[in-house]
Write a protein that holds these residues in place. Structure first.
Motif, short mmCIF file in Angstrom:
data_model
loop_
_atom_site.label_atom_id
_atom_site.label_comp_id
_atom_site.label_asym_id
_atom_site.label_seq_id
_atom_site.Cartn_x
_atom_site.Cartn_y
_atom_site.Cartn_z
N PHE A 165 0.76 -1.32 -0.11
CA PHE A 165 -0.10 -0.21 -0.10
C PHE A 165 0.97 1.57 0.21
O PHE A 165 0.38 2.12 -0.87
N TYR A 179 1.61 2.41 -3.72
CA TYR A 179 0.99 1.79 -4.47
C TYR A 179 0.72 3.12 -5.75
O TYR A 179 0.43 4.55 -5.01
N GLU A 189 -1.73 2.70 -11.16
CA GLU A 189 -2.44 1.70 -10.85
C GLU A 189 -4.03 1.33 -10.48
O GLU A 189 -5.11 0.89 -10.56
N TRP A 190 -4.42 2.41 -9.56
CA TRP A 190 -5.63 2.25 -8.66
C TRP A 190 -6.30 3.32 -9.37
O TRP A 190 -7.12 2.21 -9.50
N PRO A 242 -5.06 -6.44 -2.71
CA PRO A 242 -4.96 -4.79 -1.92
C PRO A 242 -5.42 -4.73 -1.47
O PRO A 242 -7.63 -4.58 -2.63
#
Length: 275
Positions: free
Chosen positions: A114, A117, A121-122, A183
């Motif tokens: 996290f 991240y 990509e989120w 995730p």
């Protein structure tokens, strides 16, 4: 004694059902279940050749008319085009299983911690898992409103849209020879689906369009034995789910057997959420 006809409530004959993510491990089972109960199934996924091939198999096996359509659900134009193609083939749309979810092309980015991240990509995952749900529900729900006959929309979420994953189960856990986790973007997107379904259930209730959510627990699909053991230890029934065990709830929600059910979550998790 008055004879009942409860079995007939599950009959989907002459209904048109759209399944997004129709080529997935669960998606194929969902398509097969709807076809077996009489629906004309529209298999929607990214690969046009494979959707048409699978739709042909459904037609040959169950005898109803099924078609395959390629569609990127994160694209507004693709979704609108998909709906137009369905309407060109069938008179109306009665059932939507809003089931598509992202399979990231970059597994290093998808499974990143996290703290590391990436926003790209989120957004990539959200564009399918949430934006795609919105676009498909909007387009097909609008069509159902125009038809004036109601309909049933079922949206697929996950137990991790309700609960946080137990990160301890991922120690030594692999999927298709790849170390895995769940995730935060997955949990956030699946939680949002539950909220969207409840909103739409109230919003379209006066149009007789029912909207419910299937909340699925973990299914066997290529995980290693360590993961299966760790996950199963968290489940009151003592094992992971099997794809075929997810289908009956979809048939129930798609059919008139659930005519007084909307805005609800049907949880199929082997009891995980019970403790």
């Amino acid at each position: 004694m008055i004879k009942t006809h409860y079995k007939d409530l599950f009959n989907l004959k002459n209904k048109t059902a759209i399944v997004t993510g129709g080529l997935g491990i669960l998606g194929k089972r969902f398509c097969m279940g709807l076809a077996e109960f009489g629906a004309n199934v529209v298999v929607v996924d990214l690969d046009e050749k494979e959707t048409k091939k699978f739709a042909k198999e459904l037609t040959e096996c169950y005898g109803n008319r099924s078609i395959g359509i390629d569609c990127d659900v994160s694209s507004s134009e693709d979704v609108k085009h998909m709906v137009r193609r369905v309407m060109d083939e069938f008179d109306e749309i009665n059932i939507l299983h809003n089931n598509a979810a992202s399979k990231s092309d970059n597994l290093n980015a998808f499974f990143a911690p996290f703290e590391e991240y990436s926003l790209d990509e989120w957004r990539n995952i959200m564009s399918v898992n949430l934006d795609g749900m919105f676009l498909v529900a909007q387009a097909i729900g609008s069509q159902m409103v125009q038809q004036g006959k109601g309909g049933s929309i079922i949206q697929t979420s996950s137990i991790y849209g309700m609960l946080s994953p137990d990160h301890r189960i991922y120690e030594g856990s692999y999927y298709l020879n790849r170390k895995i986790n769940t995730p935060a973007v997955y949990t956030a997107s699946k939680a949002a689906i539950i909220g969207l379904s409840k909103y739409l259930a109230a919003y379209w209730a006066d149009k007789k369009i029912r909207v419910n959510t299937l909340i699925l627990g973990g299914n066997e699909s290529g995980q290693n034995d360590i993961f299966k053991k760790n996950y199963s230890a968290r489940i009151p029934l003592g094992r992971m789910g099997k794809p075929d065990e997810m289908v009956a709830a979809l048939i129930f929600l798609a059919s008139e057997a659930s005519s007084y059910i909307t805005g609800q979550n049907i949880i199929i998790d082997g009891g995980l959420s019970a403790w």
